[in-house]
Design an enzyme around this catalytic site. Structure first.
Site, PDB file in Angstrom:
ATOM      1  N   GLY A 117      24.433  40.680  38.489  1.00  0.00           N
ATOM      2  CA  GLY A 117      25.326  41.777  38.852  1.00  0.00           C
ATOM      3  C   GLY A 117      26.224  42.222  37.706  1.00  0.00           C
ATOM      4  O   GLY A 117      26.429  43.424  37.491  1.00  0.00           O
ATOM      5  N   ASN A 134      33.755  42.497  47.788  1.00  0.00           N
ATOM      6  CA  ASN A 134      33.509  41.051  47.815  1.00  0.00           C
ATOM      7  C   ASN A 134      34.649  40.254  48.442  1.00  0.00           C
ATOM      8  O   ASN A 134      34.423  39.185  48.993  1.00  0.00           O
ATOM      9  CB  ASN A 134      33.215  40.527  46.405  1.00  0.00           C
ATOM     10  N   CYS A 177      36.066  34.777  42.039  1.00  0.00           N
ATOM     11  CA  CYS A 177      36.416  35.109  40.653  1.00  0.00           C
ATOM     12  C   CYS A 177      37.911  34.978  40.409  1.00  0.00           C
ATOM     13  O   CYS A 177      38.342  34.890  39.271  1.00  0.00           O
ATOM     14  CB  CYS A 177      35.951  36.516  40.317  1.00  0.00           C
TER      15      CYS A 177
END
Ligand code: PLP
Length: 371
Positions: free
Chosen positions: A69, A147, A319
């Site tokens: 991605g 996300n 992340c």
């Protein structure tokens, strides 16, 4: 252990693994070589391209293999920029860092970037896009599903506004592909990013869909692989695994969606029954993606105590782990601070059970009542 962080990554599907094996062992030929030993690898590569294209309504020659991605997003954005008259990117405030940080780097090179706002549910404003797009805009990039909170964006509408202005539209569909139906022809997007490890494929492999005729500079110069746009010997085993995993995800999608929605309801009901004060963030969320903000709690404390109980969830987004500042997504959504700092993301996968949902809910209740 209960793994409930499928938005961060997923387990490799066994059938996908088995499909990969011959290309890791016996069929190790370089797919670009003309001799007969390489023919099986070459055929498998092209078959994988066809399978992936079919799963998203594309043509095989519109699928370009990448390392995942992050690379697909970097390519779509960086490959679109040029110093000609159109030199502006429009994106949203809630993108993944593989888009946002490319935009920041572009700003340093004096390209303009605009960040579309979202409402309190994390939906990108189509009106703001219409207002901001201009004859300077080179590319609009808006993610298909967020996300952190799971909100599915109105891609068709955003794309149609973009095209009315003659501008190219890219979507980061990393969280959506394999989880909700995606058809590039229906959506009318020009480019779309995907990553195999989010749909039970191997890590380090993904693809970028590039509609025929879309202007895009090469990502890597070298050999003639991927129509000369992304050089480098192809990772045939990973590509075959990705295609097998995507096909299986698409073939079983409706059953999986039903199961994941059921698990969501189970978890939410149990928290409500225990009179826990929380917000579920987002709207029209990806199945199984549950962002929960608990009032006057600390997300990091929750994550570590759940970990101690053998439960894996994420702090807002994988992340951002370890960073207790309010995430850029929750900030853009204006989630009240007393809730925002107590945010965790539970993301179920098809292998999770109702018992998992009950155990996670009960563990959260116990931790919050103990604090
Ligand atoms: N875009 C989104 C929305 C993501 O959630 C992620 C990974 O978390 C990425 C891009 C990056 O994908 P990859 O891990 O394949 O580089």
């Amino acid at each position: 252990m209960i793994y409930a962080d499928h938005a961060a990554t997923t387990q490799l599907d066994r059938e996908a693994f088995e499909a990969m094996l011959p290309f890791l062992l016996e069929e190790y030929g370089n797919a670009s070589q003309p001799y007969s030993f390489s023919r099986t690898a070459k055929r498998a590569l092209e078959r994988a391209r066809e399978i992936i294209a079919q799963c998203i309504g594309a043509l095989p020659e519109e699928i370009y293999f990448t390392s995942g991605g992050t690379e697909s997003n970097n390519w779509a954005l960086k490959g679109s920029l040029s110093y000609e008259e159109r030199c502006e990117i429009i994106t949203s405030q809630i993108e993944h860092h593989s888009v946002l940080n490319v935009c920041k780097a572009a700003e340093k090179l004096r390209f303009n970037t605009r960040y579309l706002p979202v409402d309190t549910f994390g939906t990108v404003s189509a009106a703001a896009l219409d207002k901001n797009i201009s004859d300077k805009t080179k590319l609009v990039s808006v993610m298909m599903a967020n996300n952190e909170v799971g909100t599915i964006e109105p891609i068709q509408e955003l794309c149609s506004i973009t095209h009315r202005h003659g501008v190219v539209f890219h979507t980061d569909a990393v969280q959506a592909i394999g989880h909700v139906p995606v058809d590039v022809a229906c959506l009318n997007v020009d480019m779309l990013s995907a990553s195999a490890h989010k749909f039970n494929g191997p890590k380090g492999i993904g693809f970028l869909y590039i509609r025929k005729g879309t202007p895009l500079r090469p990502y890597a110069d070298g050999g003639s692989q991927e129509h000369g746009l992304r050089a480098g010997t192809e990772n045939v085993a990973a590509i075959v695994g990705m295609a097998a995993a995507l096909k299986k995800s698409c073939d079983t999608m409706q059953q999986r969606i039903g199961h994941l929605k059921y698990l969501e309801q189970q978890l939410l009901c149990r928290l409500r029954e225990a009179h826990i004060d929380f917000i579920r963030n987002g709207t029209n969320q990806l199945p199984g993606n549950i962002s929960l903000s608990f009032r006057e709690a600390e997300g990091e404390m929750l994550l570590h105590r759940l970990d101690f109980m053998g439960i894996c969830v994420s702090l807002g987004s994988a992340c951002n782990s370890g960073n207790m500042q309010m995430s850029h997504v929750l900030e853009a959504m204006k989630v009240p601070k007393e809730y925002a700092i107590g945010t965790i993301r539970v993301s179920f996968g098809h292998t999770n059970t109702v018992e998992d949902a009950d155990i996670i809910a009960d563990a959260i209740v116990r931790i919050l009542k103990d604090q």
